[in-house]
Design a protein around this motif. Structure first.
Motif, PDB file in Angstrom:
ATOM      1  N   GLU A 773      24.295  40.419  20.473  1.00  0.00           N
ATOM      2  CA  GLU A 773      23.516  40.330  21.701  1.00  0.00           C
ATOM      3  C   GLU A 773      23.868  39.075  22.483  1.00  0.00           C
ATOM      4  N   PRO A 774      23.631  39.094  23.786  1.00  0.00           N
ATOM      5  CA  PRO A 774      23.862  37.887  24.584  1.00  0.00           C
ATOM      6  C   PRO A 774      22.871  36.799  24.210  1.00  0.00           C
ATOM      7  N   GLY A 775      23.327  35.560  24.307  1.00  0.00           N
ATOM      8  CA  GLY A 775      22.464  34.435  23.974  1.00  0.00           C
ATOM      9  C   GLY A 775      23.273  33.252  23.495  1.00  0.00           C
ATOM     10  N   GLU A 776      22.574  32.218  23.031  1.00  0.00           N
ATOM     11  CA  GLU A 776      23.238  30.986  22.609  1.00  0.00           C
ATOM     12  C   GLU A 776      23.565  31.022  21.122  1.00  0.00           C
ATOM     13  N   LEU A 777      24.823  30.763  20.800  1.00  0.00           N
ATOM     14  CA  LEU A 777      25.291  30.673  19.414  1.00  0.00           C
ATOM     15  C   LEU A 777      25.597  29.219  19.098  1.00  0.00           C
ATOM     16  N   GLN A 778      24.825  28.648  18.181  1.00  0.00           N
ATOM     17  CA  GLN A 778      25.091  27.287  17.740  1.00  0.00           C
ATOM     18  C   GLN A 778      26.224  27.291  16.726  1.00  0.00           C
ATOM     19  N   MET A 779      27.097  26.293  16.827  1.00  0.00           N
ATOM     20  CA  MET A 779      28.244  26.191  15.926  1.00  0.00           C
ATOM     21  C   MET A 779      28.254  24.798  15.325  1.00  0.00           C
ATOM     22  N   MET A 780      28.377  24.749  14.001  1.00  0.00           N
ATOM     23  CA  MET A 780      28.315  23.497  13.257  1.00  0.00           C
ATOM     24  C   MET A 780      29.519  23.405  12.331  1.00  0.00           C
ATOM     25  N   LEU A 781      30.144  22.254  12.289  1.00  0.00           N
ATOM     26  CA  LEU A 781      31.357  22.121  11.481  1.00  0.00           C
ATOM     27  C   LEU A 781      31.309  20.835  10.678  1.00  0.00           C
ATOM     28  N   GLY A 782      31.697  20.946   9.403  1.00  0.00           N
ATOM     29  CA  GLY A 782      31.693  19.781   8.529  1.00  0.00           C
ATOM     30  C   GLY A 782      32.276  20.094   7.180  1.00  0.00           C
ATOM     31  N   THR A 783      31.722  19.430   6.137  1.00  0.00           N
ATOM     32  CA  THR A 783      32.312  19.536   4.807  1.00  0.00           C
ATOM     33  C   THR A 783      31.345  20.057   3.749  1.00  0.00           C
ATOM     34  N   SER A 784      30.142  20.436   4.148  1.00  0.00           N
ATOM     35  CA  SER A 784      29.205  21.150   3.281  1.00  0.00           C
ATOM     36  C   SER A 784      28.132  21.752   4.173  1.00  0.00           C
ATOM     37  N   SER A 785      27.263  22.563   3.594  1.00  0.00           N
ATOM     38  CA  SER A 785      26.216  23.188   4.392  1.00  0.00           C
ATOM     39  C   SER A 785      25.216  22.179   4.931  1.00  0.00           C
ATOM     40  N   GLU A 786      25.179  20.964   4.367  1.00  0.00           N
ATOM     41  CA  GLU A 786      24.258  19.930   4.828  1.00  0.00           C
ATOM     42  C   GLU A 786      24.961  18.734   5.465  1.00  0.00           C
ATOM     43  N   ASP A 787      26.286  18.723   5.455  1.00  0.00           N
ATOM     44  CA  ASP A 787      27.048  17.649   6.090  1.00  0.00           C
ATOM     45  C   ASP A 787      27.847  18.265   7.239  1.00  0.00           C
ATOM     46  N   LEU A 788      27.186  18.397   8.391  1.00  0.00           N
ATOM     47  CA  LEU A 788      27.767  19.091   9.542  1.00  0.00           C
ATOM     48  C   LEU A 788      27.675  18.187  10.774  1.00  0.00           C
ATOM     49  N   PRO A 789      28.535  17.188  10.851  1.00  0.00           N
ATOM     50  CA  PRO A 789      28.427  16.208  11.938  1.00  0.00           C
ATOM     51  C   PRO A 789      28.842  16.746  13.307  1.00  0.00           C
ATOM     52  N   LEU A 790      29.661  17.789  13.330  1.00  0.00           N
ATOM     53  CA  LEU A 790      30.150  18.305  14.605  1.00  0.00           C
ATOM     54  C   LEU A 790      29.345  19.534  15.012  1.00  0.00           C
ATOM     55  N   LYS A 791      28.790  19.476  16.220  1.00  0.00           N
ATOM     56  CA  LYS A 791      27.946  20.577  16.689  1.00  0.00           C
ATOM     57  C   LYS A 791      28.254  20.891  18.149  1.00  0.00           C
ATOM     58  N   THR A 792      28.234  22.168  18.467  1.00  0.00           N
ATOM     59  CA  THR A 792      28.391  22.623  19.835  1.00  0.00           C
ATOM     60  C   THR A 792      27.738  23.987  19.941  1.00  0.00           C
ATOM     61  N   SER A 793      27.800  24.584  21.098  1.00  0.00           N
ATOM     62  CA  SER A 793      27.251  25.926  21.252  1.00  0.00           C
ATOM     63  C   SER A 793      28.072  26.696  22.274  1.00  0.00           C
ATOM     64  N   VAL A 794      28.035  28.000  22.157  1.00  0.00           N
ATOM     65  CA  VAL A 794      28.733  28.882  23.078  1.00  0.00           C
ATOM     66  C   VAL A 794      27.751  29.934  23.556  1.00  0.00           C
ATOM     67  N   GLN A 795      27.865  30.335  24.799  1.00  0.00           N
ATOM     68  CA  GLN A 795      26.986  31.351  25.364  1.00  0.00           C
ATOM     69  C   GLN A 795      27.688  32.696  25.282  1.00  0.00           C
ATOM     70  N   LEU A 796      27.065  33.624  24.550  1.00  0.00           N
ATOM     71  CA  LEU A 796      27.579  34.989  24.502  1.00  0.00           C
ATOM     72  C   LEU A 796      27.045  35.728  25.722  1.00  0.00           C
ATOM     73  N   THR A 797      27.932  36.319  26.482  1.00  0.00           N
ATOM     74  CA  THR A 797      27.558  36.924  27.755  1.00  0.00           C
ATOM     75  C   THR A 797      27.843  38.413  27.781  1.00  0.00           C
ATOM     76  N   GLY A 798      27.150  39.107  28.691  1.00  0.00           N
ATOM     77  CA  GLY A 798      27.356  40.531  28.854  1.00  0.00           C
ATOM     78  C   GLY A 798      26.237  41.330  28.235  1.00  0.00           C
ATOM     79  N   GLU A 799      26.503  42.602  27.998  1.00  0.00           N
ATOM     80  CA  GLU A 799      25.512  43.499  27.441  1.00  0.00           C
ATOM     81  C   GLU A 799      25.515  43.434  25.915  1.00  0.00           C
ATOM     82  N   SER A 800      24.414  43.865  25.336  1.00  0.00           N
ATOM     83  CA  SER A 800      24.351  44.018  23.884  1.00  0.00           C
ATOM     84  C   SER A 800      25.387  45.050  23.438  1.00  0.00           C
TER      85      SER A 800
END
Length: 816
Positions: A773-800
């Motif tokens: 579905e369209p909406g905001e997707l948060q993206m997290m990158l790092g070296t474990s599920s709790e060590d994610l220093p890099l964060k950004t987001s992308v907007q999914l656009t268009g129809e479901s």
């Protein structure tokens, strides 16, 4: 020439021709399994037993590797004798599928032995799993084994369950990558390997109380999105030939009696075209365990109607299906659809053209274990070791006096997984001593006629009938077997590198503390104390395995007391944790100087751990399980739903009313999913998105830089997690969506690029439509599920976009 014997015809043409010629009894025989004891005696195939037991042929022989425990030449000869009977002495000449447990290697004499699957998963290297599985498939096929009951791609989110070690861990994405790698290589590009049976479909690992075979409680969303995904990936990407039905029940229905799962979900929704087999005696359990039918035969009828294709280990109830067809209680087309699947697999894997194997000892030896394969096993073991804590004591300095203490310190057997050749030999040894060794569900169900006679055990002490007295006398012990694999204990290997003073201290599960004094003396006389602690795996006197579950995560027996006693000597303490599961070592995390998670690295465990301790190898494994503070936190898994776990994020005000954690201990795990340290250090930086807007049916391109900021070469796993904000159903707080292991020299940096298809992000919306579905997707990158220093987001656009049937299961990665 008859069409089904003509290899120039298509598989479909051959199947339909053969099916048209079969009687009801011949069809039913193809859906039945049996055990080697049904036709072997004193180390040889008994021709009269074959004729009496299999007048209409046989679909498969399960646990077939038992015929090769003494000598690979025995199993090769048995294969040829059995197939000769099936092909030359039955009316239609249909070869049998020969089936084995082969998770960690061909489990017979001279097979290559690999680490446990939890170790393989901990490497985060699907390419290593692929190489391993290629070896397994090749070795199995060389001796006639054409079907392997592997891999286990259950998502194991409760580590009290004794079979966690058979899995790749708790996460569906990681399990999908490892499962596809294993299946593709084991089966072979052109089906030249062994057909895989992925297990256990479905939800088997989602236990209650950590108990094996207990009911699974989950909704349709979780069932499909989490637990079915690795199986769907196996079907769609790797064309897995078989799946094994879960013993347990979901919402009151056993999987073997649940058409919603075995037909609607598996066949219609997931598009699986292969064979669904029962687990060992799974059909019988419908009658004698779940009481769904009044007789064993009726259980077979129910299972067949609901979508099960074959019954193992012995097809006692499926053999009776022709009677139900004649009575009008079962449509013949239901029988035909299963026979069609079984024959398709046999034709695709070339059983009709190549049913026999080479019996030449020279050829057999060439096809089995060699130094190159052993090196691969050692490589997997080495890459799987996880460093959980280190205050600088590791690696140990040359000249260090080491006190090596604990039940694992001088053991050859404990570092080796269950369902392996040494584990089978252990079972033989125990049977000789009249210990209980039967595996739950491995009853000779053919003896339970008319629901009256109690089944007899056919997979335990009774297997002695397979071997001659001479073979048994020459078999040796499990320790002899491991020695022949050039296995050495940690004590033996570590003594080559350091001045070692050894003390066992205590046994794994015993309560005797008589060895504590010797351990204290060793500690006081040394510079560093290395404690080799944990559990063991198999069927006899173990802390984990099939039907061997735990109620807590504490170290077994008096090992915790041993640890604290040794630490009181005031010397630096290194803890190594072995075994089939995890341990909540809260005291060790606070007081020990280093903690190493080893699990079960295989026959070269002593060498691999020594290389870690002395710094020859830099640890690079990562956890594929979340380690909780205590069993009271269970289930604890990183991708829990928002609002339902330790990553809830409630602020102090909310915490006064809503859950802010436990009042008696932290709600955070002891160690998180994806975690693992190194002797060097790494930094991830420069997260870049190709574009901030991506269509709902598009691909997200992002990259980051990983740098080795330390002073020695090492490996880091760059991990990408996502979270979708705009769904109208509650979603996981984060989900692993891509990963890449990168090896770097000191100061070196590399760029990791991810190409994440939005079709990997599908979920059931509020209308039970599987969509992006369209909406905001948060993206997290790092070296474990709790060590994610890099964060950004992308907007999914268009129809479901509905992506059911068009899912993507892998995020490609590129390292530059």
């Amino acid at each position: 020439m008859e069409i089904y014997k003509d290899s120039t015809k298509t598989v479909a043409e051959r199947v339909e021709d053969l099916l048209s010629k079969m009687t009801l009894e011949e069809k039913a025989a193809q859906l039945c399994g049996n055990l080697p004891a049904s036709f072997m005696h004193d180390g040889k195939v008994d021709a009269e037993m074959l004729k009496e037991t299999f007048p209409n042929g046989i679909g498969r022989i399960t646990q077939y590797s038992l015929t090769g425990l003494c000598d690979p030449a025995t199993i090769a000869k048995a294969t040829n004798a059995l197939q000769h009977y099936c092909i030359e002495e039955t009316r239609l000449g249909i070869p049998a599928a020969l089936q084995s447990e082969s998770l960690c290697g061909y489990p017979g004499a001279k097979g290559t032995l690999f680490p446990a699957m939890i170790n393989a998963g901990s490497t985060w290297e699907p390419e290593l799993v692929s190489k391993m599985a290629g070896v397994i498939g090749s070795e199995c096929r060389s001796l006639g084994i054409t079907s392997v009951m592997s891999p286990v791609i259950d998502c194991a989110r409760d580590s009290r369950w004794g079979r966690v070690y058979e899995t790749f861990g708790e996460d569906w994405y990681l399990n999908s990558q490892m499962g596809v790698a294993y299946i593709s290589a084991n089966q072979g590009k052109n089906k030249e390997g062994a057909a895989c049976i992925a297990k256990h479909f479905l939800g088997y690992s989602e236990t209650q109380g950590g108990l094996n075979c207990s009911a699974a409680r989950m909704g349709d969303r979780e069932l499909y999105e989490v637990f079915a995904t690795p199986f769907e990936a196996a079907a769609k990407v790797a064309d897995v030939s078989g799946m094994m039905a879960n013993y347990g029940e979901i919402d009151g229905l056993n999987v073997c009696a649940n058409p919603k799962i075995a037909e609607d979900l598996l066949r219609k929704k997931m598009g699986f075209r292969g064979m669904l087999t029962s687990d060992g005696a799974g059909v019988m359990r419908l009658w004698n365990h779940y009481h769904l039918t009044r007789t064993y035969e009726e259980a077979g009828l129910l299972a067949k109607k609901c979508g099960v294709d074959t019954e193992i280990p012995v097809g006692g109830s499926f053999a009776k299906l022709p009677e139900y067809i004649r009575e009008g209680k079962l449509e013949e087309k239901k029988l035909d659809e299963s026979v069609r699947r079984i024959l398709t697999i046999k034709f695709e894997y070339g059983l009709f053209e190549h049913p026999y194997v080479d019996e030449d000892p020279v050829v057999i030896a060439k096809n089995l274990v060699n130094e190159e394969k052993n090196s691969l096993s050692t490589k997997i073991a080495s890459d799987s070791i996880i460093l959980l804590k280190n205050n600088g004591v590791l690696p140990l300095k040359k000249g260090t006096k080491v006190a090596l203490i604990g039940p694992h310190a001088d053991s050859l057997r404990y570092p080796i997984s269950g369902y392996t050749y040494p584990a089978y030999i252990e079972m033989v040894d125990a049977s000789r001593k009249n210990q209980q060794t039967s595996i739950g569900g491995m009853e000779d169900v053919s003896s339970a006629e008319k629901g009256k006679k109690k089944p007899t055990m056919a997979f335990g002490a009774g297997m002695f009938n397979l071997y001659s007295k001479e073979e048994l006398a020459n078999l040796g012990s499990m320790i002899d077997v491991i020695r022949h694999m050039n296995g050495k204990s940690l004590k033996e290997e570590l003594s080559n590198a350091f001045d070692v003073r050894y003390a066992e201290g205590c046994s794994i599960m015993g309560t005797d503390k008589d060895g504590f004094q010797e351990a204290e003396e060793a500690a006081k006389a040394s510079d560093v104390c290395v404690l080799a602690l944990g559990g063991n795996c198999g069927w006899v006197n173990v802390t984990g395995g099939e039907g061997k579950d735990r109620s807590s995560y504490e170290l077994p027996g008096v090992q915790e007391e041993l640890l604290e006693t040794v630490a009181a000597a005031g010397k630096p303490v290194v803890v190594i944790l072995y075994g089939p599961g995890i341990f909540s070592v809260r005291w060790a995390k606070q007081h020990a100087d280093a903690i190493v998670q080893a699990f079960m690295p295989g026959p070269k465990a002593g060498l691999v751990l020594t290389n870690i301790l002395d710094g020859t190898t830099n640890p690079g494994g990562k956890l594929t399980l979340t380690i909780p503070e205590s069993a009271g936190q269970t289930p604890t898994y990183y991708n829990h739903h928002v609002g339902s776990g330790y990553s809830d994020g409630a602020d102090a005000t909310e915490a006064t009313i809503f859950s802010g954690g436990y009042v008696n201990e932290s709600w955070q795990p002891l160690f998180p999913f994806g975690y693992g340290l190194s002797y060097t250090s790494f930094a991830v930086s420069d997260l870049a998105l190709e574009t901030k807007e991506v269509p709902t049916d598009g691909t997200i391109h992002l990259s980051a830089t990983v740098t080795n900021t330390g002073d020695r070469e090492g490996s880091e796993v760059v991990q990408l997690y996502t979270h979708f904000l705009d769904a109208h159903v509650v979603r996981p707080n984060k989900q692993l969506s891509g990963f890449q292991k990168v090896t770097l020299k000191p100061g070196e940096k590399k760029t990791v690029k991810f190409a994440l298809s939005t079709r990997q992000l599908g979920y059931y919306n509020e209308n039970m439509e599987f969509v992006v579905e369209p909406g905001e997707l948060q993206m997290m990158l790092g070296t474990s599920s709790e060590d994610l220093p890099l964060k950004t987001s992308v907007q999914l656009t268009g129809e479901s976009v509905n992506v059911m049937g068009r899912r993507v299961y892998t995020c490609p990665c590129e390292v530059l």
